[in-house]
Design a protein around this motif. Structure first.
Motif, PDB file in Angstrom:
ATOM      1  N   HIS A 123       0.830  -1.201   0.000  1.00 36.81           N
ATOM      2  CA  HIS A 123       0.000   0.000   0.000  1.00 36.81           C
ATOM      3  C   HIS A 123       0.864   1.250   0.000  1.00 36.81           C
ATOM      4  O   HIS A 123       0.565   2.231  -0.674  1.00 36.81           O
ATOM      5  CB  HIS A 123      -0.914   0.023   1.224  1.00 36.81           C
ATOM      6  N   GLY A 124       1.928   1.233   0.773  1.00 40.29           N
ATOM      7  CA  GLY A 124       2.816   2.387   0.818  1.00 40.29           C
ATOM      8  C   GLY A 124       3.434   2.652  -0.535  1.00 40.29           C
ATOM      9  O   GLY A 124       3.587   3.798  -0.951  1.00 40.29           O
ATOM     10  N   ALA A 145      -5.679  -2.319  13.051  1.00 40.02           N
ATOM     11  CA  ALA A 145      -6.872  -2.255  12.206  1.00 40.02           C
ATOM     12  C   ALA A 145      -6.493  -2.404  10.741  1.00 40.02           C
ATOM     13  O   ALA A 145      -7.149  -3.112   9.978  1.00 40.02           O
ATOM     14  CB  ALA A 145      -7.598  -0.929  12.434  1.00 40.02           C
ATOM     15  N   HIS A 146      -5.421  -1.728  10.347  1.00 42.80           N
ATOM     16  CA  HIS A 146      -5.008  -1.789   8.954  1.00 42.80           C
ATOM     17  C   HIS A 146      -4.608  -3.202   8.577  1.00 42.80           C
ATOM     18  O   HIS A 146      -5.000  -3.714   7.524  1.00 42.80           O
ATOM     19  CB  HIS A 146      -3.848  -0.825   8.724  1.00 42.80           C
ATOM     20  N   ALA A 164      -8.324  -5.002  -6.324  1.00 49.08           N
ATOM     21  CA  ALA A 164      -7.613  -3.738  -6.519  1.00 49.08           C
ATOM     22  C   ALA A 164      -8.488  -2.549  -6.152  1.00 49.08           C
ATOM     23  O   ALA A 164      -8.049  -1.630  -5.456  1.00 49.08           O
ATOM     24  CB  ALA A 164      -7.151  -3.622  -7.979  1.00 49.08           C
ATOM     25  N   VAL A 165      -9.751  -2.575  -6.607  1.00 52.52           N
ATOM     26  CA  VAL A 165     -10.634  -1.448  -6.332  1.00 52.52           C
ATOM     27  C   VAL A 165     -10.855  -1.275  -4.825  1.00 52.52           C
ATOM     28  O   VAL A 165     -10.749  -0.189  -4.272  1.00 52.52           O
ATOM     29  CB  VAL A 165     -11.978  -1.637  -7.061  1.00 52.52           C
ATOM     30  N   LEU A 166     -11.138  -2.411  -4.154  1.00 50.65           N
ATOM     31  CA  LEU A 166     -11.378  -2.319  -2.713  1.00 50.65           C
ATOM     32  C   LEU A 166     -10.120  -1.920  -1.974  1.00 50.65           C
ATOM     33  O   LEU A 166     -10.167  -1.174  -0.998  1.00 50.65           O
ATOM     34  CB  LEU A 166     -11.910  -3.651  -2.182  1.00 50.65           C
ATOM     35  N   THR A 167      -8.961  -2.393  -2.427  1.00 50.84           N
ATOM     36  CA  THR A 167      -7.717  -1.973  -1.783  1.00 50.84           C
ATOM     37  C   THR A 167      -7.580  -0.472  -1.856  1.00 50.84           C
ATOM     38  O   THR A 167      -7.273   0.185  -0.861  1.00 50.84           O
ATOM     39  CB  THR A 167      -6.513  -2.635  -2.472  1.00 50.84           C
ATOM     40  N   ILE A 168      -7.834   0.080  -3.052  1.00 50.56           N
ATOM     41  CA  ILE A 168      -7.642   1.522  -3.191  1.00 50.56           C
ATOM     42  C   ILE A 168      -8.647   2.271  -2.343  1.00 50.56           C
ATOM     43  O   ILE A 168      -8.291   3.188  -1.597  1.00 50.56           O
ATOM     44  CB  ILE A 168      -7.769   1.940  -4.665  1.00 50.56           C
ATOM     45  N   PHE A 169      -9.919   1.889  -2.410  1.00 46.03           N
ATOM     46  CA  PHE A 169     -10.889   2.715  -1.721  1.00 46.03           C
ATOM     47  C   PHE A 169     -10.908   2.508  -0.224  1.00 46.03           C
ATOM     48  O   PHE A 169     -11.001   3.444   0.539  1.00 46.03           O
ATOM     49  CB  PHE A 169     -12.289   2.497  -2.308  1.00 46.03           C
ATOM     50  N   LEU A 206      -8.575   0.517   1.800  1.00 41.27           N
ATOM     51  CA  LEU A 206      -7.309   0.522   2.513  1.00 41.27           C
ATOM     52  C   LEU A 206      -6.498   1.763   2.257  1.00 41.27           C
ATOM     53  O   LEU A 206      -5.889   2.304   3.169  1.00 41.27           O
ATOM     54  CB  LEU A 206      -6.515  -0.728   2.143  1.00 41.27           C
ATOM     55  N   LEU A 207      -6.454   2.233   1.015  1.00 43.80           N
ATOM     56  CA  LEU A 207      -5.624   3.400   0.777  1.00 43.80           C
ATOM     57  C   LEU A 207      -6.338   4.683   1.162  1.00 43.80           C
ATOM     58  O   LEU A 207      -5.833   5.472   1.941  1.00 43.80           O
ATOM     59  CB  LEU A 207      -5.207   3.460  -0.696  1.00 43.80           C
TER      60      LEU A 207
END
Lengths: 854, 80
Positions: free
Chosen positions: A417-418, A762-763, A798-803, A805-806
């Motif tokens: 993510h970073g 949490a992350h 990918a979409v869920l990661t971006i919205f 988690l990121l």
């Protein structure tokens, strides 16, 4: 660039602007943007100031320019916005420009008005032509048309609209013809029937094409109607009803030749009108194009002029009424530049007497100026959002450039993510000169302004992700795990050693669902993983037990170090403002309090990490219990961490207990003693005190303040000690409140840093759940279609990661990192009661037309 | 502390020490030098501290990881 550590030293300067040169000098100052003007006419309303007339003139010019821009945009002519901004116009040009613009406006308005009239005329003529064409078919058609209204018995069965029969009857037949809105036709007909009681005959037909209504400009459908009636009075009634329904009435030709004549006349007139209209539009376009070339620079010039007059309104007039006096705040580094700007302005206006300036001493607090570049601006904005720093105090933004992304990364800690965040920020940084990106508004604008912050946050998150060994919730095994599973099997050990240890073999492993590795068995634990958390923990079911302990201790250690650093920065402040007594009476007790309690906690944590291992794990005491017992003095003495612990703890507690009253009472008592002129010495030397008068803390208390740089303490002491009041009660109260806040705050702030643990947990968990629910399900499908299934699964991942988690976690960690800085770190030293230095600079005016129209 | 872990600590201490202590000597003398030096030192301190906490926490583990029997089989045959 000035230092970011402290704000710049400022001085108050008086400018003497000769009346001929004032405008040019201010223009030169505005171009450079060096100084901030003080309003000397605060009790004068804006309508009574000296340059009100000029400001009104500028506003009039602005109005004309806005009208021009509107017309240009309406005509769809491109409006070039120049790159360089022209300087403010000299006074001689202003009148000329005003005349030009006014003439242009008048001309434009006239031409537009004419054009509108012509168009209206044209529409009416077109309607007339249509009407004539359609009613012609009425007349022919009505021969077979069955009238819907009662026939008069006196008439024969011939067509009612036979002219000659009407005239034979002696009745005057009138016609009213025109056009009416499609929607109003039925109501119109009904009204006519009701009012005229059948003495009228209405025929109407729809027009195929929609025409434009000359009044409103909408394109609507019309109906052509023809009303025939007998008698004058009915005629009046019909006409009134037509008026009421906003019909467009046109004279109806009585004979066919008349009709033909009128139609020919109309067609020629329409042709003529079309030509005239085209020519007018061409001319208008030409005028607008010519105006469009210079509109932008004119607008900029007018804006600058208006700004100059606003500033001139703030100056006061000299006694001799020939010279304007302005008071400005100027950074000491820019005094030379200020002198040069005044000289330039005087030279340009060609006056014989130049304007000049001199600095004056002041007791007021100057505004705070911290020069930033595009990199440090974002961090400075974060600090300023909490409060602009007081004059010349330590600026926390310098350190938060690194600590803020670092604390964010501790909470965000994921390599993958970073890295994505870093790439996103890198993209923005590399394209920062792209015009669309740099001018973006709202959300994208916020991200763009914080691009360097995002860059650093991403970079640090990559590092903490490496240490946490977390990449999209998976660990990487770069160096080989320190835990050896084979060593737990009895086969790996000589039979002699096997006695006391619980070892495994294949049947044990097959039988039990979970088994725990025992680090006391030799060979199982081979040493710590070199970089971060061992990857085997990712496979373990008791992963959180280990991680929670690690992260909680880490949060507390980081927090206490951060807060200690804050108190140390306070020492720098006290040194700068020459209040050494504050260091001994405030900072040192604070440090002792913090370190004796929480520094000792850190010591216990590290001691336990180093000294206790698997062999002694059964007797390893809990740090929390030990810490609590430090204050409770329990009767049953527990084993403790180390020998002599009780004595050490008692000593630390004693030091802490002694530091508290010093913190509460030290400073007020010291100031009281100073104020009484060191009377205990027996000799009172009036006025010869080395009291350095005050800083922002005691502003409200003492009622006067002076922060002068470079002046010796002696003279101040002489002046101050006699004339100000010393309110011991207030000082004591403030210090008590501050001390209580500090002491209680130490405990609560240390606990507050545990959010570093909470958010990183949490992350990690969210990331884990996303993997388990999406990718693992997708990867475990064994059939051949599993490959195709993986594509949408990966897209969703990918979409869920971006919205989630990121964006969501990123915003959350960002917010908490800000909170930690603003509250826990900054309340150890930062006052933040200053005002920002806002120079008079033309760069701060907006140059975009979109802002004008908004 | 085993020799292995002691060596690790030395290596990383020197690494971050170079960045934090030796780095400032190599910064060019332009007006932003103060900023760059502060950033270098702060980065070195923060990152070193973070790594140090991570390795100290794992130096003498009081308990080991609890693995499922599938994982034990996997780790035994693939990692060792």
């Amino acid at each position: 660039m000035g230092s970011l550590f402290r704000s710049e030293p400022m001085c108050l300067a008086q400018l003497f602007l000769q009346s001929g040169t004032a405008y040019e000098c201010l223009s030169a100052l505005g171009e450079k943007g060096l100084v901030q003007f003080r309003d000397l006419n605060q009790n004068v309303s804006s309508f009574q100031r000296k340059f009100v007339g000029e400001v009104k003139r500028c506003e009039e010019l602005e109005r004309i320019l806005a009208y021009l821009v509107q017309e240009i945009h309406r005509a769809d002519i491109p409006l070039p916005e120049g790159e360089t901004s022209p300087p403010a116009p000299p006074l001689k040009q202003v009148l000329e420009m005003q005349e030009q613009l006014q003439k242009l406006e008048v001309e434009l308005r006239e031409v537009t008005r004419n054009k509108e009239k012509l168009r209206k005329n044209l529409l009416e003529l077109i309607e007339y032509t249509h009407m004539l064409r359609v009613t012609k078919t009425f007349v022919r058609r009505n021969v077979e048309f069955e009238p819907t209204y009662e026939e008069f018995p006196a008439l024969d069965s011939d067509s009612l609209l036979d002219y000659s029969s009407m005239q034979r009857l002696g009745a005057k037949l009138g016609f009213v013809s025109g056009l009416i809105h499609q929607g109003k036709v039925e109501a119109f007909e009904r009204m006519l029937w009701r009012v005229c009681k059948g003495y009228t005959i209405v025929t109407y037909a729809e027009l195929d094409e929609s025409l434009e209504d000359p009044e409103t400009g909408e394109v609507i459908k019309w109906h052509v109607f023809l009303i025939s009636f007998w008698g004058e009075q009915i005629g009046h009634k019909v006409k009134k009803i037509c008026d009421c329904y906003h019909c467009h009435i046109y004279p109806y030709p009585s004979t066919a030749e008349e009709r033909r004549e009128i139609q020919e006349g109309l067609s020629t007139r329409i042709q003529d009108l079309y030509t005239v209209l085209h020519k007018t539009e061409d001319y208008l376009r030409q005028v607008l194009c010519k105006a469009a070339e210079s509109v932008y620079s004119r607008a900029v010039q007018v804006k600058k002029m208006k700004a100059i007059y606003h500033m001139l309104n703030m100056c006061s007039l000299d006694v001799t009424n020939k010279c304007l006096i302005a008071e400005v705040w100027c950074p000491e580094a820019d005094l030379q530049g200020l002198r040069r700007a005044l000289e330039d302005g005087s030279r340009e206006s060609g006056a014989t007497i130049t304007s000049f300036m001199n600095t004056i001493p002041t007791t007021e607090t100057p505004p705070t100026l911290i020069r930033t570049n595009k990199f440090t601006e974002g961090f400075q904005n974060i600090v300023d959002a909490y409060g602009v720093g007081s004059y010349r105090e330590v600026n926390p933004a310098l350190f938060s450039i690194i600590t803020f992304p670092f604390l964010f990364a501790v909470m965000f800690g994921d390599f993958g993510h970073g890295f994505v965040m870093f790439l996103f920020a890198l993209l923005m940084v590399l394209n920062e000169n792209h015009p669309r990106l740099s001018q973006s508004q709202e959300i994208m604008g916020m991200f763009f302004n914080g691009r360097y912050i995002l860059l650093l946050m991403g970079l640090f998150s990559v590092y903490t992700g490496l240490i946490y060994n977390d990449c999209f919730s998976k660990s990487v095994n770069l160096f080989g795990s320190g835990w050896n599973v084979s060593a737990m099997y009895s086969a790996s050990h000589a039979p002699a050693e096997r006695g006391k240890m619980a070892l495994w073999n294949d049947s044990v492993v097959r039988r039990s669902r979970v088994l725990q590795l025992d680090p006391s068995v030799p060979g199982v634990f081979q040493g710590p993983y070199p970089l971060g958390i061992d990857p085997i923990w990712n496979l373990a079911t008791n992963r959180l037990t280990f991680l929670n302990s690690f992260k909680m201790k880490m949060s507390v250690i980081l927090g206490i170090i951060h807060m200690t650093f804050g108190v140390v920065l306070g020492i720098f402040n006290h040194l700068h403002f020459r209040k050494k007594f504050n260091i001994y009476l405030v900072s040192v007790p604070e440090l002792l309090f913090l370190l004796c309690m929480f520094g000792y906690l850190i010591f216990m944590i590290i001691y336990k990490w180093l000294v206790y291992s698997a062999e002694t794990s059964r007797v390893a005491p809990s740090i929390l219990i030990e810490f609590i017992n430090m204050f409770l003095f329990p009767t049953t003495a527990t084993s403790g961490l180390y020998a002599g612990q009780e004595h050490v703890q008692r000593l630390l507690l004693a030091v802490t207990a002694m530091a508290v009253p010093v913190l509460f009472l030290g400073k007020p008592l010291f100031l009281l003693w100073l104020h009484n002129g060191r009377s205990c010495f027996g000799v009172s030397r009036s006025g010869y005190t080395l009291v350095r008068k005050d800083s922002e803390e005691e502003v409200s208390l003492m009622g006067s303040q002076d922060i002068e740089e470079g002046s010796t303490p002696l003279e101040d002491g002489c002046r101050e000690v006699t004339c100000e009041e010393f309110n011991f009660g207030e000082i004591l109260m403030t210090q008590v409140i501050h001390s209580i806040e500090y002491c209680l705050g130490c405990i609560s702030n240390t606990a507050s840093y545990l959010r570093l643990w909470a958010l990183s947990l949490a992350h990690a968990q969210l990331s884990d759940v996303l993997w388990a629910m999406l990718m693992r399900v997708g990867l475990r499908v064994d059939k051949t279609y599993g490959v195709l299934l993986l594509l949408p699964v990966m897209a969703l991942f990918a979409v869920l990661t971006i919205f989630i988690l990121l964006v969501m976690e990123g915003l959350s960690a960002f917010l908490h990192a800000i909170r930690l800085h603003w509250v826990e770190f900054q309340n150890k030293f930062y006052v933040g009661a200053g005002t920002k230095f806002v120079p008079f600079s033309f760069r701060r005016l907006s140059w975009k037309f979109s802002d004008d129209r908004a | 502390m085993t020799a292995h872990s002691f060596a690790l600590v030395i290596v990383f201490t020197t690494f971050w020490g170079l960045i934090g202590i030796a780095g400032p000597w190599f910064v060019p003398k332009d007006p932003t030098a103060g900023l760059i030096i502060t950033m270098l030192v702060a980065t070195a301190v923060c990152c070193y501290l973070f790594w140090l906490i991570a390795i100290l926490a794992q130096l003498n583990p009081l308990f080991g990881p609890q693995l499922k029997n599938e994982t034990i089989w996997y780790v035994r045959f693939l990692w060792e």
